[in-house]
Design an enzyme around this catalytic site. Structure first.
Site, short mmCIF file in Angstrom:
data_model
loop_
_atom_site.label_atom_id
_atom_site.label_comp_id
_atom_site.label_asym_id
_atom_site.label_seq_id
_atom_site.Cartn_x
_atom_site.Cartn_y
_atom_site.Cartn_z
CD GLU A 32 27.18 60.55 19.78
OE1 GLU A 32 28.23 59.90 19.91
OE2 GLU A 32 26.24 60.49 20.60
CG HIS A 41 22.35 67.14 28.87
ND1 HIS A 41 23.17 66.63 29.84
CD2 HIS A 41 21.85 66.07 28.19
CE1 HIS A 41 23.18 65.31 29.76
NE2 HIS A 41 22.40 64.94 28.77
#
Lengths: 327, 366
Positions: free
Chosen positions: A60, A129
């Site tokens: 990322e 999530h």
């Protein structure tokens, strides 16, 4: 006028913008052949090729850091972080680099780049999530933070974000992706950044929300309307820069303010709104500024019983409104 | 590991017969003007760096972070680039490299004094956080190695846009441990980007010696993990640094992908003006490292080869001395930033709606 889901609005807008501007690239994990884990980039690689729609390694910081460099050298990257929960390896690149580049170069270098990422709970995503990450980023001067709640705004705000000369974090509540539909014009409209929307007019209580909570706030307002409580609902749409005038004008009118946010309550984005209202329109207030927010546990638990306990919903917001109205 | 680029350096120890050394330089494509240019930028980097310390110790500038000992590697490597056309993403020791790429002594000292006209940041960043976007010198920041990913992104754009640009970035060996470096090399190697990563290995990450920060002797060994060449050069071997960089730049421009160049250099000063290096290095070690100073080494090679005459050396020293004096006078006399400018350029446009009320902005004004 076409009726589209939220995710269709994102996908079709990305494609339209990439057709309009060949300097736009998309990069992220699984964004290419697969089209993204939510299919937000479905079909883009087939249309625009592997050079402009790049499947990245699971890195990322690289996704954001390379986007910064590409923006410096003439491209307009639209990066995808697969889930907002995974954005933190890139935090240094966002906070210390992207957000500071224009300021630290005294306006010599601007970064026209967008970081899109799905956030939010209520989808059985558990601790990693489901997270709402906006407060970490709204604290940072130098990055704009945008949270659309409708397909109409998803398109208009994404266009504005892509065309903006500065970095924009574009948060998409994943529960809205396929549960929300709406009319989306095929015109080249934009929704300006830094502009809130009054989505329901009212006189007694102002409810301020964004993302999924903007829908829950409207539902709560409809319920209490049957009890004779008139609620004005504001969908902030952009968290930073904040449309302070729309917020303050509404509270000047109603004298009561409730902020609904899904993130942990302590130090959440709603605290800044509460401080703003207390500082600027104290003389107009008839009740304490109130927050309805997620509990202060480290993440959204998986069990549906526990997840329901965590999530702010229309019932919780309506209860808050009733208390305020009766104050 | 490819260490062939070391070979010219082995021929180039000070005191060697100069003709042979000059032949090596010539075969690398370096003219006498190139050699004198390399020496000049090294000597200028050193003289300006020494001036910054004097200004710091005399209370004129609050901070200096130094490039002394790194000049040979920086000059040799950047000599393979086209200033104004190729990119450099430097770090805080890159004084000689940024001089080569077009930053001037006046501009560097404007940054040391944090003046309004400092082209790197308008006085917003600490000294030696170089940058000049018009000359393709990327802005330095203090979180180390964060620029390596930016350099790779610039290289990605260069490839997609077909600009022919090559991007060089440099860090210390301590910073080479950062995850961003590995993420950057991985992505750059996958896409064969026009990118060169330079590690200026001076053996210390502030106070920590390389044996406590690296499990291998050479950072260059890590290149193998990305399937790219890892080349080792010595900072005293300016020609060898140039040869290695020329090949790396050729590869980059030809679409063959990145190269890692590790330059073994010496840190001739403390980490910064706020560091006392005798707390962790012995006087004997510091003295021994002084003997590996690239500037007299290269000067000796040039003299022995007959490239640098006594007259030319004196003239260059006088010219550099005047450039440093001029830069000092200029920066000393320049204006500070205005308070009105302090809140500008958070974004391209102002957002007055976010300003706090005048009575509550913390300034005590009514």
């Amino acid at each position: 006028m076409a009726v589209r889901t939220f995710i269709e609005a994102i996908r079709t807008t990305l494609a339209q913008e990439m057709r309009r501007d060949p300097s736009i690239i998309v990069l992220g994990e699984d964004v290419g052949l697969k089209g993204g884990v939510f299919l937000a980039t479905d079909g883009l690689q087939a249309e625009f090729g592997e050079a402009r729609v790049i499947d990245t390694p699971l890195t990322e910081s690289m996704i954001v850091g390379v986007s910064i460099g590409a923006a410096i050298n003439g491209l307009r990257p639209v990066a995808e972080i697969q889930f907002a929960d995974f954005i933190f390896p890139a935090f240094n690149q966002i906070q210390s680099q992207a957000a500071r580049m224009r300021y630290r170069t005294n306006n010599a270098v601007g970064l026209p780049m967008v970081i899109r990422t799905p956030y939010g709970g209520g989808v059985h995503g558990a601790l990693y999530h489901s997270q709402s990450v906006e407060a970490f980023f709204t604290h940072i001067p130098g990055i704009k933070v945008v949270v659309p709640s409708t397909p109409l705004d998803a398109r208009g705000l994404l266009r504005s974000a892509i065309r903006d000369p500065d970095p924009v974090l574009f948060l998409e509540h994943k529960k809205l992706y396929r549960s929300v539909r709406g009319e989306v014009p095929d015109t080249d409209y934009v929704t300006p950044l830094g502009s809130a929307a009054i989505t329901r007019a009212g006189t007694q209580v102002t409810v301020i929300a964004y993302g999924l909570m903007a829908h829950h706030a409207l539902e709560a307002a409809a319920r209490v309307a049957e009890e004779g409580i008139s609620v004005e609902v504001i969908d902030l749409r952009t968290l930073r820069p904040l449309d302070t005038e729309t917020v303050l004008n509404s509270v000047r009118k109603t004298g009561k303010c409730l902020i609904a946010y899904e993130d942990n309550r302590f130090g959440g984005y709603g605290a800044e709104i509460a401080a703003l209202v207390a500082e600027e329109v104290f003389d107009y207030l008839d009740a304490p500024v109130t927050r309805i927010a997620g509990p202060d546990v480290p993440g959204v638990p998986y069990s549906h019983v526990l997840e329901d306990w965590f999530m702010v919903n229309p019932d919780k917001i309506a209860a808050g409104i009733r208390k305020l109205a009766a104050y | 590991m490819d260490v062939s680029a070391n070979q010219p350096g082995d021929l180039a120890a000070p005191g060697e017969p100069g003709a042979r050394w000059l032949g090596v330089a010539a075969s690398a494509g370096l003219t006498r003007d190139d050699l004198l240019g390399l020496y000049r930028v090294m000597a200028l980097g050193r003289a300006l760096d020494e001036r910054m310390w004097i200004l710091n110790r005399s209370g004129r500038v609050a901070f200096v972070i130094s490039g002394q000992g790194h000049e040979g590697a920086q000059a040799g490597i950047t000599w393979a680039l086209r200033p104004g056309e190729d990119w450099l993403a430097p770090y805080y020791r890159s004084i000689t490299a940024v001089l080569r790429m077009g930053l001037t002594p006046r501009e560097i000292l404007l940054g040391s004094y944090a003046r309004a006209d400092d082209p790197s940041s308008g006085g917003r960043q600490m000294p030696n956080h170089y940058g000049h976007i018009g000359r393709k010198i990327l802005s330095v920041s203090s979180p180390v190695a964060s620029q390596v990913l930016h350099a790779v992104g610039i290289a990605l754009a260069a490839k997609l846009r077909g600009t022919g640009e090559v991007v060089v970035t440099s860090t210390g060996e301590g910073s080479s441990n950062q995850g961003d470096v590995h993420e950057a090399l991985n992505f750059a190697a996958i896409h064969r980007l026009p990118f060169v990563y330079v590690v200026e290995n001076n053996g210390y990450a502030i106070s920590v010696p390389s044996a406590r920060e690296l499990p291998v002797d050479d950072v260059a060994a890590r290149a193998a993990a990305f399937g790219i060449p890892g080349v080792i050069v010595r900072g005293t071997d300016v020609v060898g640094c140039y040869v290695a960089a020329r090949e790396a730049v050729r590869r980059a421009r030809a679409g063959e992908g990145p190269t890692l160049i590790e330059a073994k250099v010496e840190r001739l000063t403390a980490h910064s003006s706020d560091d006392q290096q005798t707390r962790y290095r012995s006087e004997e070690e510091i003295a021994a490292h002084r003997a590996l100073d690239p500037l007299p080494a290269f000067r000796g090679q040039l003299r022995a080869a007959g490239v640098l005459t006594a007259e030319a050396e004196a003239a260059m020293a006088a010219e550099i001395g005047e450039a440093v004096e001029d830069a000092t006078r200029f920066a000393e006399a320049a204006a500070d930033p205005t308070l009105e400018s302090a809140s500008s350029w958070v974004f391209a446009e102002d957002w007055p709606g976010e300003r706090p009320p005048a009575w509550g902005d913390g300034t005590g004004r009514d």
